[in-house]
Design a protein around this motif. Structure first.
Motif, PDB file in Angstrom:
ATOM      1  N   GLY B 159      39.714  62.809  35.109  1.00  0.00           N
ATOM      2  CA  GLY B 159      39.203  63.271  36.404  1.00  0.00           C
ATOM      3  C   GLY B 159      39.309  62.232  37.491  1.00  0.00           C
ATOM      4  O   GLY B 159      38.723  62.372  38.565  1.00  0.00           O
ATOM      5  N   LYS B 160      40.022  61.179  37.229  1.00  0.00           N
ATOM      6  CA  LYS B 160      40.259  60.146  38.242  1.00  0.00           C
ATOM      7  C   LYS B 160      41.515  59.371  37.868  1.00  0.00           C
ATOM      8  O   LYS B 160      42.040  59.523  36.751  1.00  0.00           O
ATOM      9  N   ALA B 161      42.013  58.544  38.816  1.00  0.00           N
ATOM     10  CA  ALA B 161      43.248  57.798  38.533  1.00  0.00           C
ATOM     11  C   ALA B 161      42.976  56.664  37.548  1.00  0.00           C
ATOM     12  O   ALA B 161      43.806  56.361  36.694  1.00  0.00           O
ATOM     13  N   GLY B 162      41.792  56.030  37.697  1.00  0.00           N
ATOM     14  CA  GLY B 162      41.450  54.930  36.802  1.00  0.00           C
ATOM     15  C   GLY B 162      41.647  53.552  37.406  1.00  0.00           C
ATOM     16  O   GLY B 162      41.660  52.544  36.687  1.00  0.00           O
ATOM     17  N   ILE B 163      41.778  53.478  38.742  1.00  0.00           N
ATOM     18  CA  ILE B 163      41.933  52.170  39.385  1.00  0.00           C
ATOM     19  C   ILE B 163      40.694  51.313  39.106  1.00  0.00           C
ATOM     20  O   ILE B 163      39.559  51.822  39.072  1.00  0.00           O
ATOM     21  N   GLU B 196      36.906  57.716  44.066  1.00  0.00           N
ATOM     22  CA  GLU B 196      37.814  56.560  44.153  1.00  0.00           C
ATOM     23  C   GLU B 196      38.307  56.367  45.594  1.00  0.00           C
ATOM     24  O   GLU B 196      38.307  55.243  46.116  1.00  0.00           O
ATOM     25  N   ILE B 197      38.719  57.471  46.220  1.00  0.00           N
ATOM     26  CA  ILE B 197      39.239  57.377  47.600  1.00  0.00           C
ATOM     27  C   ILE B 197      38.158  56.868  48.551  1.00  0.00           C
ATOM     28  O   ILE B 197      38.416  55.970  49.379  1.00  0.00           O
ATOM     29  N   ALA B 201      38.227  53.386  50.727  1.00  0.00           N
ATOM     30  CA  ALA B 201      38.097  53.419  52.191  1.00  0.00           C
ATOM     31  C   ALA B 201      36.923  52.561  52.657  1.00  0.00           C
ATOM     32  O   ALA B 201      37.048  51.776  53.613  1.00  0.00           O
ATOM     33  N   ALA B 202      35.785  52.690  51.974  1.00  0.00           N
ATOM     34  CA  ALA B 202      34.581  51.945  52.385  1.00  0.00           C
ATOM     35  C   ALA B 202      34.793  50.441  52.214  1.00  0.00           C
ATOM     36  O   ALA B 202      34.423  49.643  53.092  1.00  0.00           O
ATOM     37  N   MET B 203      35.380  50.054  51.103  1.00  0.00           N
ATOM     38  CA  MET B 203      35.608  48.620  50.872  1.00  0.00           C
ATOM     39  C   MET B 203      36.600  48.048  51.875  1.00  0.00           C
ATOM     40  O   MET B 203      36.431  46.930  52.372  1.00  0.00           O
ATOM     41  N   ALA B 204      37.634  48.813  52.184  1.00  0.00           N
ATOM     42  CA  ALA B 204      38.635  48.339  53.154  1.00  0.00           C
ATOM     43  C   ALA B 204      37.995  48.184  54.530  1.00  0.00           C
ATOM     44  O   ALA B 204      38.259  47.215  55.253  1.00  0.00           O
ATOM     45  N   ARG B 205      37.144  49.144  54.861  1.00  0.00           N
ATOM     46  CA  ARG B 205      36.461  49.083  56.156  1.00  0.00           C
ATOM     47  C   ARG B 205      35.567  47.860  56.233  1.00  0.00           C
ATOM     48  O   ARG B 205      35.569  47.120  57.232  1.00  0.00           O
ATOM     49  N   GLU B 206      34.807  47.626  55.147  1.00  0.00           N
ATOM     50  CA  GLU B 206      33.862  46.497  55.125  1.00  0.00           C
ATOM     51  C   GLU B 206      34.601  45.158  55.244  1.00  0.00           C
ATOM     52  O   GLU B 206      34.160  44.266  55.974  1.00  0.00           O
TER      53      GLU B 206
END
Lengths: 406, 406
Positions: B159-163, B196-197, B201-206
Motif C-alpha cells: 500500500g505504499k512505495a516503501g521509501i 508518503e507524498i 512535501a512537508a519535509m521539503a518545505r521545512e
C-alpha cells in the motif's frame, strides 16, 4: 555563486525569437508609426523560403515505419548515420566513419551544447570570437568556464574574416583549452580565409587546444568566395568537432536537426551527454536527414541566388543612409548593421522600431557587449517586404539621430 | 578531475536501447539457442501499441501552417502552452498558468535535464531514490553534485512505495538541496502512498529543499491504486517542478515531447537553459501536444487494460519459476525482476539471453549499484511474444543456476 546568480547571466529577453517576452515600458515614440507588412528579421522565414521539397513525405515514411524509426541509438539510426556520413565526407573532404565520427542531435544548438559540455570542466579557459553567435558565450558561462574573447576586425578586413591571430596565439599560450568559432561567421557573414583557417588549425595542434567549428551556413557561400573546411586540412588538432545542420539554408528548422562530426573519443562523450540531455534527436525527425545533400536538382543553387539578391537589395538601401554600414555577407543570411549615435539606447531603439515599423531585429549586444551601435538581421525573408521593412526602420531611425549627426 | 574521467562515470553501454553498441566478448553459452520472435524489453513497442490516433495528422497540420509552428518561443508556442496547461491542471488538480508555470521540452529526458541543470550548483548535495530511473544519478554526476542515495524497501512495502522516510529526513537535515524521484517508480512500478507524498512535501518545505517529481507514468495507474499528485497538495515546497509527457502510455516517443510545470522562477531558469541546450522542443512536433489528454473515447482505458493483462500474464510466468520474484506493477509498464544466484555475472547473463533467446532486458545495476540480481522489463509489447520471451529467458536461466540453487 548561487543558482539564481548563475542564471541571471544567461538572459534571453533579447535573444532572437524571444521579443514577445519583453516587458512593456514607456518608450520615447516620435511621430506617426510607419505601416507595412511585419518582418521578423530575428530568424529566417520558412514561408518565404520553403523547406526542402519532399522533406515532409520522408518524415511520413519514418512515422509509418514505426518502432524502428521511433527508437534509435542515442547517436542516431545506423542507416541514417551512414547516409549523412557519406554526404558530409563528400561535401567537406573529411573522412567520416559513420560508426565512430558522427552524432545526430536536436538541432545544431544541441550539437554545440553537447560539444561544449563534453570538452570543458569548470574553470577551464575557453576562447570565443567577438562578434560571434550569442549562445557561445552563454554556454561557456553555464559550464563554469573562463571566457577569453578574441577580437575579429571584420570591418577592416578584405579577403579574410579579420580574426586577431596574435590575440588567439596569446590566448592559446596562456592556457586556453577550447576554442569555438563559426564560419561563415554569425552575425557578420564573413568567411575565414585559407590562411586564417590553417593558422588556427596549426596553433590548436601545437597547443593541444580542442577546436569546435560551427559550419552551419557553409552550404550558403556566395559565388567567388573561397571556403576552407578546417576538418579537411592536413594539419588538424587531435580534438576537432565540426557542426553542421539543415536548419538554415534548407529551411528545415521546424524539425530540429543537427549533426556533429570529428574525433571519435569526443563523439563518444557527446553521446553519453545526449543520453541524459534529450536521449536522441527525435526518431521520426531523423528520417528527414535523408533529404539532406539530396535536394532536387537546382534547388540549392536557386536558394543561394535568391538570398544573394535579397542581400544586394538591402545593401543598396543601407548605402543610401548616412552613418550606416554593413560588411557584405560572404556566406549565410546575416547582415551586421552599424548605425550612428542615437538619442535613445540600442535596446530602446529596437523596441521602438518594433512598435513603430513592425520590424524585429536582434541587438548587437547579443554578440558581444561592445556592439552598442549594431544590430543583426536575418535576410532570409520575402525580398520586397524585407526591403520595405529596412526603409521603414531607417526612416524611424532618422527621428532619433543625435543633433550633431543630423 | 579531467573531462575524460568525468565522462567515464557516464557509461551508456548497458543503457536501454544501446545494447547494439556492446563489444563482442566470449560468452559461456550452454546448450542450444531457443528460437522465437525477438522481444526488446528495454523500451515499449510502438508497433504493438500504436501512437495516439490522429497524432500524425495534427503534426501534418503543423508543418502546413509553416513558420508560425516552426519557430516558437523557447518555452513553446502560446496556444499549445495554453492547451497543455488546461489539460494538466484538470488532470493533476494543480493551478498551472500557461505563461508562467509551464515549458515544453524535447522529451521528458529534456525536462529532467533542464530541471536538474537549473537547480543545482557543483558540490550541491542531491538526493535520489534507489532504485530509480538510471539517468537521475548520471545527471547528478554530470552537474558535479554529491549523490545522496535514499533506499526504497519496495519488496517489503504494501500500500505504499516503501521509501525510507527516516533516511530522507536525515538527508534533508544534512544539507540536501534537491530531491528527485519518479512516481510511479521506474523501474519497480510502485506508487507512493498519500502519506508518503505528504511527508515528502512537508519535509521539503521545512528544509527548503527543491523537489522534482517525475510523473511520466501517472496516466497508467492500474484500477484500485490511489495516486497522489504532490503538486496538488496544500503544503508544497517553494520550489517544485513536476514532469510529464506523452512518450510512454501514448506511444508518442518518436516525437520527443515532454513538459515540466511548477514554480515560475524555476521555469524561467529552465527556459534560459533550453535556449542554449536545444533552443526548443521541435516546432512542428509541438503540434502533437494538441492530441494529449484529448485521445479518442476509450483509447486510454483500453490501453491501460491491455497493459494490465500483459502484466498479469507475465507475473503468472514468474510465479512458476523458483527463486524469481517481482512486485506487481501498480503504475506504468515496468517489472523489476529478482533472479537467483547464477554461475555467470548479471551482465554476462543479459548478453547470453540476448544471444540465446533473442530477448533484451535492462540490468538492475542501471538503477543502483546494488541490484546485481535484478533486471527491468518494459512489458509494453505484443502479449504473446512477451510471454513466450519470458519463458525462453527463464529456461535459459535455469542452465546457469548455482549448484545449491538447482
Amino acid at each position: 555563486m548561487t543558482i539564481e546568480e548563475k542564471f541571471d547571466m544567461l538572459g534571453i529577453d533579447n535573444a532572437p525569437g524571444q521579443e514577445a517576452l519583453q516587458k512593456h515600458q514607456a518608450l520615447d515614440l516620435r511621430g506617426e508609426p510607419l505601416p507595412g507588412p511585419a518582418v521578423d528579421f530575428s530568424h529566417g522565414d520558412v514561408n518565404a523560403h520553403i523547406p526542402t521539397p519532399g522533406s515532409f513525405e520522408v518524415f511520413e515514411r519514418g512515422v509509418k515505419e514505426g518502432a524502428a524509426q521511433a527508437y534509435t541509438p542515442y547517436r542516431g539510426r545506423k542507416l541514417i548515420l551512414e547516409h549523412v556520413a557519406e554526404s558530409l565526407s563528400a561535401f567537406t573532404g573529411a573522412a567520416i566513419d559513420p560508426e565512430k565520427n558522427l552524432i545526430l542531435t536536436p538541432g545544431t544548438q544541441g550539437a554545440l551544447f553537447l560539444a561544449m559540455g563534453s570538452n570543458m570542466m569548470p574553470g577551464d579557459k575557453v576562447a570565443i570570437v567577438e562578434p560571434d553567435y550569442f549562445a557561445n558565450r552563454k554556454m561557456v558561462e553555464f559550464f563554469g568556464g573562463e571566457l577569453v574573447p578574441i577580437p575579429m576586425h571584420y570591418e577592416q578586413a578584405e579577403g579574410k574574416a579579420g580574426i586577431d591571430l596574435d590575440a588567439l596565439k596569446e590566448a592559446f599560450e596562456n592556457g586556453v583549452r577550447l576554442f569555438l568559432f563559426s564560419n561563415p561567421n554569425n552575425p557578420v557573414g564573413c568567411v575565414y580565409s585559407y590562411d586564417e583557417i590553417c593558422s588556427i588549425a596549426a596553433m590548436a595542434r601545437e597547443h593541444q587546444v580542442t577546436l569546435i567549428v560551427d559550419e552551419l551556413y557553409s552550404r550558403q557561400v556566395y559565388p567567388g568566395i573561397p571556403y576552407t573546411h578546417l576538418c579537411a586540412q592536413k594539419e588538424i588538432p587531435d580534438n576537432l568537432i565540426t557542426i553542421l545542420g539543415p536548419s538554415k539554408t534548407e529551411s528545415l528548422s521546424g524539425y530540429r536537426l543537427g549533426t556533429a562530426f570529428g574525433t571519435e573519443a569526443v563523439i563518444e562523450r557527446m553521446e553519453k551527454l545526449q543520453a541524459i540531455m534529450a536521449l536522441r534527436c527525435s526518431g521520426y525527425n531523423q528520417a528527414v536527414f535523408l533529404t539532406w545533400f539530396h535536394e532536387p536538382e537546382g534547388f540549392m543553387e536557386n536558394r543561394v541566388k535568391a538570398h544573394m539578391e535579397i542581400r544586394d537589395a538591402i545593401l543598396e538601401v543601407i548605402r543610401e543612409v548616412p552613418g550606416v554600414s554593413a560588411r557584405p555577407t560572404e556566406g549565410g543570411s546575416y547582415l551586421f548593421v552599424t548605425i550612428p549615435e542615437l538619442e535613445v539606447s540600442l535596446h530602446q531603439f529596437i523596441r521602438i522600431i518594433r512598435e513603430m515599423a513592425n520590424v524585429i531585429v536582434t541587438p548587437g549586444t547579443e554578440f558581444g557587449p561592445q556592439y552598442l551601435h549594431q544590430f543583426r538581421i536575418n535576410f532570409s525573408q520575402d525580398k520586397d517586404n524585407a526591403v520595405a521593412a529596412m526603409k521603414r526602420l531607417f526612416a524611424i531611425m532618422d527621428r532619433y539621430r543625435k543633433q550633431e549627426e543630423k
